[in-house]
Structures are given as structure tokens and as C-alpha cells.
Design an enzyme around this catalytic site. Sequence first.
Site, PDB file in Angstrom:
ATOM      1  N   SER A 133       0.900   3.206   0.204  1.00 38.67           N
ATOM      2  CA  SER A 133      -0.148   3.027  -0.912  1.00 38.67           C
ATOM      3  C   SER A 133      -0.473   4.040  -1.714  1.00 38.67           C
ATOM      4  O   SER A 133      -0.550   5.324  -1.152  1.00 38.67           O
ATOM      5  CB  SER A 133      -1.283   2.333  -0.608  1.00 38.67           C
ATOM      6  OG  SER A 133      -2.180   1.974  -1.169  1.00 38.67           O
ATOM      7  N   LYS A 187       0.186  -2.980   5.610  1.00 36.51           N
ATOM      8  CA  LYS A 187       0.153  -2.597   4.064  1.00 36.51           C
ATOM      9  C   LYS A 187      -0.091  -3.929   3.440  1.00 36.51           C
ATOM     10  O   LYS A 187      -0.941  -3.802   2.334  1.00 36.51           O
ATOM     11  CB  LYS A 187       1.356  -1.950   3.792  1.00 36.51           C
ATOM     12  CG  LYS A 187       1.860  -2.066   2.201  1.00 36.51           C
ATOM     13  CD  LYS A 187       0.763  -0.854   1.627  1.00 36.51           C
ATOM     14  CE  LYS A 187       1.035  -0.600   0.297  1.00 36.51           C
ATOM     15  NZ  LYS A 187       1.440  -1.516  -0.968  1.00 36.51           N
ATOM     16  N   HIS A 190      -3.823  -4.516   4.025  1.00 38.05           N
ATOM     17  CA  HIS A 190      -4.510  -3.541   2.775  1.00 38.05           C
ATOM     18  C   HIS A 190      -4.380  -4.194   1.258  1.00 38.05           C
ATOM     19  O   HIS A 190      -5.333  -4.095   0.819  1.00 38.05           O
ATOM     20  CB  HIS A 190      -3.404  -2.125   2.863  1.00 38.05           C
ATOM     21  CG  HIS A 190      -3.872  -1.203   1.730  1.00 38.05           C
ATOM     22  ND1 HIS A 190      -3.401  -1.370   0.593  1.00 38.05           N
ATOM     23  CD2 HIS A 190      -4.493  -0.227   1.768  1.00 38.05           C
ATOM     24  CE1 HIS A 190      -3.849  -0.895  -0.384  1.00 38.05           C
ATOM     25  NE2 HIS A 190      -4.304   0.293   0.460  1.00 38.05           N
ATOM     26  N   ASN A 191      -3.032  -4.597   1.027  1.00 40.12           N
ATOM     27  CA  ASN A 191      -3.169  -5.205  -0.442  1.00 40.12           C
ATOM     28  C   ASN A 191      -3.949  -6.149  -0.627  1.00 40.12           C
ATOM     29  O   ASN A 191      -4.626  -6.579  -1.681  1.00 40.12           O
ATOM     30  CB  ASN A 191      -1.641  -5.304  -0.858  1.00 40.12           C
ATOM     31  CG  ASN A 191      -0.965  -4.271  -1.255  1.00 40.12           C
ATOM     32  OD1 ASN A 191      -1.252  -3.093  -0.787  1.00 40.12           O
ATOM     33  ND2 ASN A 191       0.129  -4.129  -1.961  1.00 40.12           N
ATOM     34  N   GLU A 194      -7.254  -5.255  -1.157  1.00 43.19           N
ATOM     35  CA  GLU A 194      -7.432  -4.630  -2.417  1.00 43.19           C
ATOM     36  C   GLU A 194      -7.548  -5.749  -3.404  1.00 43.19           C
ATOM     37  O   GLU A 194      -8.389  -5.477  -4.309  1.00 43.19           O
ATOM     38  CB  GLU A 194      -6.152  -3.868  -2.775  1.00 43.19           C
ATOM     39  CG  GLU A 194      -6.123  -3.287  -3.908  1.00 43.19           C
ATOM     40  CD  GLU A 194      -4.444  -2.718  -4.152  1.00 43.19           C
ATOM     41  OE1 GLU A 194      -3.952  -2.149  -3.218  1.00 43.19           O
ATOM     42  OE2 GLU A 194      -3.840  -3.090  -5.486  1.00 43.19           O
TER      43      GLU A 194
END
Length: 481
Positions: A133, A187, A190-191, A194
Site C-alpha cells: 500500500s 491488504k 486495509h483497503n 480506506e
Amino acid sequence: MTSSTAIAQIGVTGLAVMGSNIARNFARHGYTVALHNRSVAKTDALLGAHGDEGEFVRTETIAEFVGALEKPRRVLIMVKAGEATDAVIEELAAVMEPGDIIIDGGNALYTDTIRREAAMAARGLNFVGAGISGGEEGALNGPAIMPGGPKESYESLGPLLESISAKVDGVPCCTHIGPDGSGHFVKMVHNGIEYADMQLIGEAYHLLRDALGFEAGHIAAVFTEWNSGELESYLVEITAQVLEQIDATTGKPLVDVIVDAAEQKGTGRWTVKSALDLGVPVTGIAEAVFARALSGVRAQRQAAHGLASGALAEKPTDATQFAEDIRRALYASKIVAYAQGFDQIAAGSTEYGWNLRPGDLATIWRGGCIIRARFLNRIKDAYEHNPELPSLILAPYFREAIEQAVDSWRRVVATAVQLGIPVPAFASSLSYYDALRAQRLPAALTQAQRDFFGAHTYERTDAPGKYHTLWSADRSEMRVE
Ligand code: NBP
């Protein structure tokens, strides 16, 4: 400088935006980097523009590329996720040897990574699905890296990845996450976080604009001020910069001339799909994904323009107080979004037996990545203090932070509703919080309804076992388990 004899410590194939910047990052850290791209023009463009930044080995074919690497070979794939990745893996696997390491740094779906890891392991190859990222800038100057895959491969690979990753207080924003698809799973979440974070910031902007009538420049100043406190984060910082930007053509704030239809590449959607499968209520992330989808139905929105609003309330009169309410509501909602993301990580860890360490994730997300934020230090502390936290919201620091914000949070959601301003993520986060703390939810009624039409049974508050009421007979109750 380029060389045809150098033996490279790492190879990068796929030299578009991300791959070329990561290759330069490795070279700038003193590694010799073998370069490969399907079309050689990108390799030459990179060498032409940045070949003097370190030691590169130019290659044209996969065999030449693999041949340029030190053993055990380490190849980082940075191509378009999906079929392209499978094609490149197959080409590499055909010429690589047992013990070599293939790293997929693209945004792969974690279930694809699980499949690929198993297929490569059967051929004696180490496959590492690594979430990366930080976008273009992070790739060059230090991203957050989330490598999964076999632990042994991290011994050879870890030092390279850690050296190019971002650092916070001297600690690399990279650590071995866990087996097979775990790196890409975290990940993905995480996105998802986000997405939620961006939606919440968007709702705060919307309220400052439409409930208080602030212009973009004024809102930029508000975000700049917020960025000096507990909300300090990359996303809040760039929000202020975006809002300050003036369009060269019209002289208006750029944000006011950009079409208000948000696109998405899919990782938010994947997060929600996975959460549905795992049964984790990631309501903030889901609202964020749906909010983008709603913004994108432009024909429907145009047709619906002018629908009745009903009577709307007056705008808040104390702008300073209401702006502060919005700031607090943003912080509380953000805590909920992260709490939900960490719940999904815990559920994924259990489902796949990954043994993930949430404190490690908070640590490596403090730098390099898009969701980097001051309060990740607090999340790290919370999990270090109690790795078994039932919810982030229950950690003393976050519990208190929400207690301080909750009155503002309610005022903001109520005011938004009365003004007809959509705040799906603020509102759903508050509802989530209220549901979590509720003593009794209406789910008892749901259970009774399910038993009524489908004999699905229910549990009683006062006795063990499962029960069924004979709804279409004499309505007596029987214990079934
Ligand atoms: P793209 O996702 O746009 O992919 C372009 C690269 O894929 C080019 O090198 C292209 O080669 C190669 N490629 C394709 Br398309 N099909 C191929 C095939 N069948 N065989 C071999 N190579 C093929 O590049 P990117 O934006 O740099 O992203 C790379 C990866 O990193 C993606 O998985 C992305 O999701 C992920 N990622 C991106 C970001 C970001 O901010 N952009 C952040 C984090 C992760 P060509 O030059 O010959 O066409």
C-alpha cells in the site's frame, strides 16, 4: 547504471507505475535489480529516465530475467491482478527452481493467493502474496508491505522488503503476516477501511459545505486544523490539499468542477463480500462501497433530482460548535470503521487458521500506506495491552474517546437527517455502536418469526437448549435439542 553481468538480488517484472517505482526503491537501497516487462519499451523507459539511480540488469525474456538472479531467486510480480498474474506466474514457474521465491505484489484476491501458493508449493517453489500500500509515491519512497506465504521465505526476503518499506520510529512498516493468502487478505481489509475512512471524510465535507455553507477553501482550513489533532492522518492531510486546489480553467475550487460519481477498482467490494461470508458486520465499509455505487448511478440520480425533501430544519446557528461536533463524529465513526476491519481480520484469521497478530498490523500501517494515521499508535497499544480484545471499541482509550464524542455524534446524525443530507457511514457507525451496547436487540422477535414460518427454533433466556413453538397447532412449546 545498467549491467549485463551483474547478479541481481531481486527481479521485478511488470514495470508500470507501481513496479517501476518499487524497482527504483530497491536500487536506491543498494540492491541490484533485474528488470523485466512484457513489452520491453517500459523497461527501456525506466532505464532511460532513472537508470543512473542504482544497479539494474536489463532483460527482455523471462529466461534471461530469471538467469540474472542470485539463488534462491526472488522475483516480484507487479502486473495487473487476475489473469495476467496467473500467466506471469506460469512463465516464471516453468524456469525457476525449487527454493526460489515468487512474490505477487499486486492487488490479488486472497483466495487466488491461497490457490497459487498451494500450486507453487507442490512444485517446490515459495509463493508470497504481498499486499503493498502507498500508491505510486509509497512504492518509490517507502510503502507498507504485508507479505504472507511460507515463514522460511521471509528469512531470505524479509530484509529486502523491510529495507524498502516505510519506517516509523525506526520500525519497518513490513512484517511477515502469516501463511498463504493472509498478506493479501489484510491488504484487502486495509483497503476496505480506506473506503470507509474516505467516505467518512466525504460526509464531514458534505456537512461543512451544505449544513454550514462553508466554501472549499474554508473547509480546507478546517481539515488542516483537524490534522493537527487526534484525526491526524494522510487522508485528512490530502483532503485539505485537494480542497485548496483551484481549477486553472474556471478559477473555481477544483473539487467543485469534478463530476460527483466515485469509481472503484474492487478491493472494497471484495472486503464486503468476504465479510458477508465470514458473518462480520463491517457496516461502515459496506456503506462506503454502496455510497460510491450510489454516486455512480448518474441517470437514476438525474431522474430523481427534485424529489420531495419534506420539511427541512433550519441550519445550525453556531457554526463553530457544529464544526466541532462534525470533527468528533468523524473520529468516533472512524474508530468504528477500524474496529470493524479488525474484527474481520480476526474472523479471517480464525477461519483460515492464520494466527494473525492485530497489533503487528496496526504497527505496520502507521507509515507508508494510505490509511496511515496518528491513532494507529493507539490501536497498536490497545492490542499490545490486550491481544484478545473483544472489540477495539472496548479498549480504554477508544471507549473514552467515543464517550467524549457521542453527544456530538448524535447531534450530527440527527441534524443531517433533519437537513436531508445523506450521512450513511456516520449514521450506520452510530447505529452499530448503539446496537453493540444495547441490552436487548429486536433479534428475539426475528427468531420468533423464523420459528413461526420455518420451524427454525430459538433459545430461551431462562433455560438451555433449543425450542420450537407449535405456531399452527395449539401454540405449545417443545424442547427440540
Ligand atoms: P497495472 O495494474 O496497470 O498493470 C500494468 C502492467 O501489467 C504492465 O507492466 C503490463 O505489461 C502488465 N501486464 C498486463 Br496489463 N497483462 C500482462 C500479461 N498478460 N503478461 C504480462 N504482463 C502483463 O499496473 P500498476 O498500476 O503499476 O499496478 C500493478 C499491480 O499493483 C496491480 O496488481 C495493482 O492492483 C497493484 N497496486 C496498485 C497500486 C496503485 O496505486 N496503482 C497500489 C497498490 C497495488 P505491458 O506494459 O506489456 O502492457
